[in-house]
Design an enzyme around this catalytic site. Structure first.
Site, PDB file in Angstrom:
ATOM      1  CB  SER A 144      -0.886   0.006   1.256  1.00 24.70           C
ATOM      2  OG  SER A 144      -1.485   1.258   1.474  1.00 24.70           O
ATOM      3  CE1 TYR A 157      -4.216  -2.426   5.320  1.00 22.85           C
ATOM      4  CE2 TYR A 157      -3.259  -0.257   4.929  1.00 22.85           C
ATOM      5  CZ  TYR A 157      -3.874  -1.407   4.449  1.00 22.85           C
ATOM      6  OH  TYR A 157      -4.125  -1.536   3.099  1.00 22.85           O
TER       7      TYR A 157
END
Length: 250
Positions: A144, A157
């Site tokens: 990401s 995360y």
């Protein structure tokens, strides 16, 4: 009609019941691949994805479970090998997130769930699949933009996504002598069920220019196809950034 990019390939994709994973699964099937899917809980969505793949004339199989469970990974890989004859391409896409405005509010259970799902499970499944891979095989991991930019509400995360980048680069080095390519895709904002459930995001107006809205899963899926196909035969240990123009220097 030109040659299909993934003709006769067998693919395993995690988290492919919706979002980016499903878009990748359907695109790969369109390009000639048989697709096995690991999903966590939403059987209805997984069955729908399976049906759509089969409607494209390709074989599909779905398996429910937790990639953070080594025994599940090993058993599932054996079943896929029996059904498909092997695995040529592994797409590690499963992930979860629990936003928190302050590190003081992070719950231990959610931290451990995030790491188990996003990076530990990725390593365990790759370990189980790896003996089946051969020269020309491909591993693609979903990371990401948060791995590079950080995210104020997604500390754990973002940490897992950074770990995925390092895992990708390291496994690529280990795999070079075997002729196995290992790469990653680092999307920016994407309109998926996960982001909608997490942040309450509504889908952007699709008529907006691409750089002025969230990407669609289908737009991101093209990066996975490039890395899975022989078009990227000279690329390993790298990360593609379909992020709408974010400069991440990674």
């Amino acid at each position: 009609m030109g040659k299909l990019k993934l003709e006769s390939k067998s693919v395993l994709i995690t988290g492919a019941d919706s979002g980016i994973g499903k878009a990748v699964a359907l695109l790969f099937a369109e390009e000639g691949a048989d697709v096995a899917i690991i999903y966590h809980s939403d059987r209805e969505r997984a069955e729908e994805a399976k049906t759509q793949i089969e409607n494209l004339g390709k074989r599909s199989a779905i398996f429910q479970g937790d990639v953070g469970d080594a025994a599940f990974c090993e058993e599932t890989v054996k079943k896929i090998q029996s059904e498909f004859g092997g695995i040529d391409i592994l797409v590690n896409n499963a992930g979860t997130q629990f936003p928190s405005e302050s590190i003081e509010d992070l719950e231990e259970e959610n931290i451990r769930t995030t790491f188990n799902s996003n990076i530990i499970g990725m390593i365990l499944l790759t370990k189980a699949v790896y003996p089946l891979l051969k020269q020309g095989s491909v591993i693609i991991n979903t990371t990401s933009a948060t791995a590079y930019q950080g995210h104020a509400e997604l500390l754990d995360y973002s940490a897992t996504k950074g770990a995925i980048v390092s895992f990708t680069r390291s496994l690529a080095l280990q795999s070079k002598p075997k002729g196995i390519r290992v790469n990653a895709v680092a999307p920016g904002p994407v309109a998926t069920p996960l982001t909608k459930e997490t942040f309450g995001d509504e889908e952007d107006d699709p008529d907006k220019p691409p750089f002025e809205r969230k990407a669609t899963p289908e737009e991101v899926a093209a990066s996975f196809l490039f890395l899975a196909s022989d078009d990227s035969v000279q690329i390993t240990g790298q990360v593609l950034h379909p992020n709408g123009g974010l400069v991440v220097n990674g």
